[in-house]
Write a protein that holds these residues in place. Structure first.
Motif, PDB file in Angstrom:
ATOM      1  N   SER A  97      19.682 -18.864  15.289  1.00  0.00           N
ATOM      2  CA  SER A  97      19.242 -19.316  16.335  1.00  0.00           C
ATOM      3  C   SER A  97      19.580 -19.242  17.971  1.00  0.00           C
ATOM      4  O   SER A  97      18.761 -18.944  19.202  1.00  0.00           O
ATOM      5  CB  SER A  97      20.350 -20.349  16.364  1.00  0.00           C
ATOM      6  OG  SER A  97      21.913 -20.483  16.340  1.00  0.00           O
ATOM      7  N   TRP A 100      16.563 -17.528  18.867  1.00  0.00           N
ATOM      8  CA  TRP A 100      15.049 -18.464  18.915  1.00  0.00           C
ATOM      9  C   TRP A 100      15.336 -18.673  20.206  1.00  0.00           C
ATOM     10  O   TRP A 100      14.730 -18.482  21.248  1.00  0.00           O
ATOM     11  CB  TRP A 100      15.198 -19.499  18.038  1.00  0.00           C
ATOM     12  CG  TRP A 100      14.209 -20.378  18.962  1.00  0.00           C
ATOM     13  CD1 TRP A 100      13.021 -20.272  18.438  1.00  0.00           C
ATOM     14  CD2 TRP A 100      14.136 -21.830  19.010  1.00  0.00           C
ATOM     15  NE1 TRP A 100      12.198 -21.710  19.218  1.00  0.00           N
ATOM     16  CE2 TRP A 100      13.667 -22.605  19.523  1.00  0.00           C
ATOM     17  CE3 TRP A 100      15.846 -22.217  19.812  1.00  0.00           C
ATOM     18  CZ2 TRP A 100      13.303 -23.451  19.731  1.00  0.00           C
ATOM     19  CZ3 TRP A 100      15.589 -23.917  19.541  1.00  0.00           C
ATOM     20  CH2 TRP A 100      14.772 -24.377  20.351  1.00  0.00           C
ATOM     21  N   LEU A 104      13.133 -18.817  23.208  1.00  0.00           N
ATOM     22  CA  LEU A 104      12.525 -19.621  24.128  1.00  0.00           C
ATOM     23  C   LEU A 104      12.877 -19.498  26.101  1.00  0.00           C
ATOM     24  O   LEU A 104      11.968 -19.772  26.667  1.00  0.00           O
ATOM     25  CB  LEU A 104      13.496 -20.682  24.026  1.00  0.00           C
ATOM     26  CG  LEU A 104      12.926 -21.930  24.490  1.00  0.00           C
ATOM     27  CD1 LEU A 104      11.622 -22.719  24.188  1.00  0.00           C
ATOM     28  CD2 LEU A 104      14.542 -23.023  24.489  1.00  0.00           C
TER      29      LEU A 104
ATOM     30  N   LEU B  89      19.374 -28.316  16.932  1.00  0.00           N
ATOM     31  CA  LEU B  89      19.182 -27.482  16.772  1.00  0.00           C
ATOM     32  C   LEU B  89      17.432 -27.452  17.021  1.00  0.00           C
ATOM     33  O   LEU B  89      15.986 -27.503  17.439  1.00  0.00           O
ATOM     34  CB  LEU B  89      19.463 -25.999  15.908  1.00  0.00           C
ATOM     35  CG  LEU B  89      20.683 -24.802  17.036  1.00  0.00           C
ATOM     36  CD1 LEU B  89      20.597 -24.757  15.432  1.00  0.00           C
ATOM     37  CD2 LEU B  89      19.995 -24.525  17.708  1.00  0.00           C
ATOM     38  N   THR B  92      15.983 -29.414  19.743  1.00  0.00           N
ATOM     39  CA  THR B  92      15.416 -29.339  20.164  1.00  0.00           C
ATOM     40  C   THR B  92      14.581 -28.034  20.356  1.00  0.00           C
ATOM     41  O   THR B  92      13.343 -27.883  21.277  1.00  0.00           O
ATOM     42  CB  THR B  92      16.861 -27.940  21.461  1.00  0.00           C
ATOM     43  OG1 THR B  92      17.731 -28.239  20.935  1.00  0.00           O
ATOM     44  CG2 THR B  92      16.234 -26.750  22.081  1.00  0.00           C
ATOM     45  N   LEU B  93      14.556 -27.621  18.455  1.00  0.00           N
ATOM     46  CA  LEU B  93      13.273 -27.171  18.303  1.00  0.00           C
ATOM     47  C   LEU B  93      11.695 -27.486  18.161  1.00  0.00           C
ATOM     48  O   LEU B  93      10.741 -27.555  18.676  1.00  0.00           O
ATOM     49  CB  LEU B  93      13.145 -26.522  17.073  1.00  0.00           C
ATOM     50  CG  LEU B  93      12.127 -26.015  16.218  1.00  0.00           C
ATOM     51  CD1 LEU B  93      11.985 -24.476  16.843  1.00  0.00           C
ATOM     52  CD2 LEU B  93      11.949 -25.098  14.848  1.00  0.00           C
ATOM     53  N   ALA B  96      10.498 -28.163  22.083  1.00  0.00           N
ATOM     54  CA  ALA B  96      10.009 -27.139  22.172  1.00  0.00           C
ATOM     55  C   ALA B  96       8.406 -27.270  21.731  1.00  0.00           C
ATOM     56  O   ALA B  96       7.690 -27.091  22.195  1.00  0.00           O
ATOM     57  CB  ALA B  96      10.099 -26.057  21.998  1.00  0.00           C
ATOM     58  N   ASP B 197      15.995 -28.379  26.937  1.00  0.00           N
ATOM     59  CA  ASP B 197      16.351 -27.892  26.191  1.00  0.00           C
ATOM     60  C   ASP B 197      17.551 -27.167  26.212  1.00  0.00           C
ATOM     61  O   ASP B 197      18.464 -27.163  24.623  1.00  0.00           O
ATOM     62  CB  ASP B 197      15.151 -26.572  25.682  1.00  0.00           C
ATOM     63  CG  ASP B 197      13.826 -27.643  25.568  1.00  0.00           C
ATOM     64  OD1 ASP B 197      13.963 -28.582  25.126  1.00  0.00           O
ATOM     65  OD2 ASP B 197      13.024 -27.333  25.996  1.00  0.00           O
TER      66      ASP B 197
END
Lengths: 199, 215
Positions: A97, A100, A104, B89, B92-93, B96, B197
């Motif tokens: 994470s 990631w 991002l 998460l 957030t994913l 995105a 985010d």
């Protein structure tokens, strides 16, 4: 650089440590800490995390010392615990994470931790190589280190990653291609010159 | 034809077999090719150099290790993502991915710009700046409600949180800078989206930190 497997094992010391003698446990730590740190720091680029994992490795090593059957293999045994801890961390949802999030946001990258202010690297060449290693994808970096420095076979590396030897070979190639780019070598672009014409 | 990198590596590691090719073809080629022998030598030197790359000297951790062995210091736990972190998460994913999938013009909706004089109408992404600002404010209040950070924390948690906070600050700088210029509100939307985010991720990290500290 001394590798874990290069350090002469002392079966008597290991036996005393297995019996729980505190001084022997401390001596095991002092003998193997430096070489273990090298492995962990090469697999985990973030220095603070690597220090945490280094400590975790030794706690596990000293707690499980009684399981070690062949005292002469202590170096390889410590290495396997250190590598396993690092790979577990790299595979953890926590680390993934974080990666990631970095991707991002275009955030952290390894070379930032190895800036010119660091005085632990003396030679410029060593610093360049250190930076280049830091820029490799983490799996490729782990594989090139385990293969080229620790001299593990592709089969052993494949098993550590839960893959085959082919996985290790392809990651090694990937690492060397990237290293060559980073170190400004690209001989594939040059024509083949027979030695007889060249000299 | 030159041996490829795989063959050269094989030749470096197993010189006695003459590389991967039949009858040691790679070995024979390299013996007669200046470029390839130089490349093989470079690979050998690179391996030696790697074996000598220094690593930062670390501090002596024996006292901490001894304390952990005695049980005087609790075993350090990597923050394990529980449902809260996983949910954060995942959310957030999802956001995105959603932004990536629905970035096309077909998903734009017409909204009235609150900043344009005379109430002109403009095209904004589905996530309007106003709603993103509102969500941003909500997440900030969630963060403010967390207890103070523990004095001793995992380096991983601290680094991640600090990284997220740094990036939020950069976004705030970028959002603040255009106030004096001609800044289209549509240009702010991606920045506000990214801010939301990052705040979501920071909430997840702080949640994991509090949860770990409570054990």
């Amino acid at each position: 650089m001394t590798r874990l497997t290069d350090i002469d094992a002392d079966p008597a010391l290991v036996a005393r440590a297995q019996a729980g003698e505190r001084q022997a446990l401390a001596e095991i730590y002092r003998r193997y800490a430096g070489a273990t740190r090298i492995v962990v720091h090469r697999l985990i680029a973030r220095r603070a995390l690597a220090e945490d994992l280094h400590q975790d490795t030794f706690v596990e090593v000293l707690q499980r010392l009684g399981e070690l059957r062949d005292p002469r293999a202590i170096g390889a045994w410590i290495r396997s615990i250190a590598v396993s801890k690092c790979l577990m961390h790299l595979r953890s949802p926590w680390h993934r994470s974080a990666v990631w999030i970095d991707q991002l946001t275009g955030g952290w990258s390894a070379p930032g931790e190895y800036d010119d202010a660091d005085d632990y690297l003396g030679a410029a060449a060593g610093r360049r190589l250190d930076r280049a290693l830091g820029r490799l994808p983490e799996t490729a970096r782990a594989v090139v280190w385990l293969h080229d420095v620790e001299e593990l076979t592709h089969e052993e590396i494949g098993r550590l990653f839960g893959h085959t030897a082919s996985f290790s070979k392809s990651q090694l190639l990937r690492a060397h291609r990237r290293l060559r780019q980073l170190l400004d070598h690209d001989p594939e672009k040059l024509p083949c010159i027979p030695i007889s014409q060249n000299f | 034809m030159h041996p490829d990198l795989a063959e050269l590596l094989s030749l470096r590691d197993h010189p006695q077999t003459g590389g991967l090719g039949p009858d040691g073809a790679a070995s024979q080629h390299v013996a007669g090719c200046a470029i390839c022998s130089a490349e093989l030598e470079r690979l050998r030197r690179l391996r030696v150099a790697m074996q000598n790359v220094p690593v930062p000297a670390g501090r002596d951790q024996w006292q901490e290790i001894a304390a952990r062995l005695d049980g005087r210091s609790p075993a350090r736990q990597w923050p394990r993502p529980g449902w809260g972190l996983a949910g954060g998460l995942a959310a957030t994913l999802a956001v995105a991915v959603g932004v990536a999938l629905f970035r096309g013009p077909a998903t734009h909706i017409a909204v009235t710009s609150a900043t344009a004089g005379g109430g002109t109408s403009g095209e904004l992404p589905a996530d309007s700046v106003a709603s993103l600002m509102e969500e941003s404010k909500r997440l900030e209040s969630v963060l403010a409600a967390f207890p103070a950070e523990p004095r001793v924390a995992r380096a991983g948690t601290v680094l991640t949180a600090a990284g997220l906070e740094d990036r939020i600050e950069w976004i705030d700088l970028a959002l603040g800078a255009p106030n004096t210029g001609n800044f289209e509100i549509t240009a702010a939307a991606p920045l506000w989206r990214q801010r939301v985010d990052l705040l979501n991720s920071l909430v997840a990290v702080r949640y994991a930190q509090v949860r770990t500290a409570s054990f």
